[in-house]
Design an enzyme around this catalytic site. Structure first.
Site, PDB file in Angstrom:
ATOM      1  CG  HIS A  35      -1.674  -1.103   1.597  1.00 27.67           C
ATOM      2  ND1 HIS A  35      -3.022  -1.111   1.338  1.00 27.67           N
ATOM      3  CD2 HIS A  35      -1.400  -2.298   2.178  1.00 27.67           C
ATOM      4  CE1 HIS A  35      -3.535  -2.268   1.736  1.00 27.67           C
ATOM      5  NE2 HIS A  35      -2.576  -2.999   2.252  1.00 27.67           N
ATOM      6  CD  GLU A 117      -0.880   1.423   4.359  1.00 21.87           C
ATOM      7  OE1 GLU A 117      -0.549   2.170   3.406  1.00 21.87           O
ATOM      8  OE2 GLU A 117      -2.055   1.078   4.582  1.00 21.87           O
ATOM      9  CG  HIS A 156      -5.062  -1.473  -1.245  1.00 18.97           C
ATOM     10  ND1 HIS A 156      -5.330  -0.388  -0.446  1.00 18.97           N
ATOM     11  CD2 HIS A 156      -6.087  -2.340  -1.039  1.00 18.97           C
ATOM     12  CE1 HIS A 156      -6.469  -0.593   0.201  1.00 18.97           C
ATOM     13  NE2 HIS A 156      -6.950  -1.765  -0.138  1.00 18.97           N
ATOM     14  CG  ASP A 166      -2.958   1.955  -1.977  1.00 23.94           C
ATOM     15  OD1 ASP A 166      -4.132   1.822  -2.341  1.00 23.94           O
ATOM     16  OD2 ASP A 166      -2.523   1.486  -0.905  1.00 23.94           O
TER      17      ASP A 166
END
Length: 188
Positions: A35, A117, A156, A166
């Protein structure tokens, strides 16, 4: 070299999030989802991402935060722009990062995935340090959770098309895969 003890990364700053629960099958960890996140959008650094993942985002700190401060989301890991790592949820637990999602005809990716992330935005180039940390983390996760094979690494945007974008066009998948190969060769 990164190490994992009890489903926690020893080298990561531990920021435990309440936004997780048990996996339906704790032995089924078979997908890695990449992400990006920046808070406020397009801005890097600061306490805002950990605050969001810990339900402590101040809605008055930025106009955008008024829209998202009640979200209950998390991820297993965050890789900052300098390559440093934070962990919010142990890998054997279900972090709330993918939302409505599907991979290879299987729904609910949170049930069987690890979410990483990258501090970034869809159209802002990622830093070399982030690619290095992501490659090192990926190899470690694959050692501990061997069902996460290279074809089971995705973005994602791929598991929630039309809803998420993303890690975006700025993420260089070829560079990441090359870094994985180099990292594995260095470890051999």
């Amino acid at each position: 070299m990164l190490t994992l003890t009890g489903h926690r990364l020893d080298q990561a700053h531990w920021c435990p999030s309440p936004n997780f629960n048990d996996r339906p099958d704790p032995d089924d960890i078979s997908l890695l989802v990449i992400h990006n996140i920046s808070l406020p959008p397009g801005q890097f650094g600061g306490p805002w991402i950990p605050a969001l993942f810990n339900n402590a985002l101040d809605p008055d700190a930025h106009p955008y935060f008024r829209e998202i401060h009640e979200l209950r989301v998390s991820s297993h890991f965050l890789i900052r722009r300098d390559g440093s790592l934070l962990q919010f949820v142990p890998c054997d637990k279900r972090a709330w990062h993918a939302g409505v999602s599907q991979f290879e005809q299987r729904d609910n990716c949170n049930d069987y995935s690890i979410g990483v992330e990258l501090e970034g935005a869809d159209t802002v180039p990622y830093e070399a340090a982030q690619y290095r940390s992501l490659a090192a983390l990926t190899v470690l996760l694959q050692q501990h959770y061997p069902a996460i094979t290279d074809p089971r690494i995705t973005g994602h945007e791929h598991i929630a098309p039309g809803r998420k974008t993303d890690p975006g066009p700025a993420f260089q998948w070829a560079r990441y895969r090359d870094d994985l190969v180099r990292f594995r060769e260095e470890m051999a």
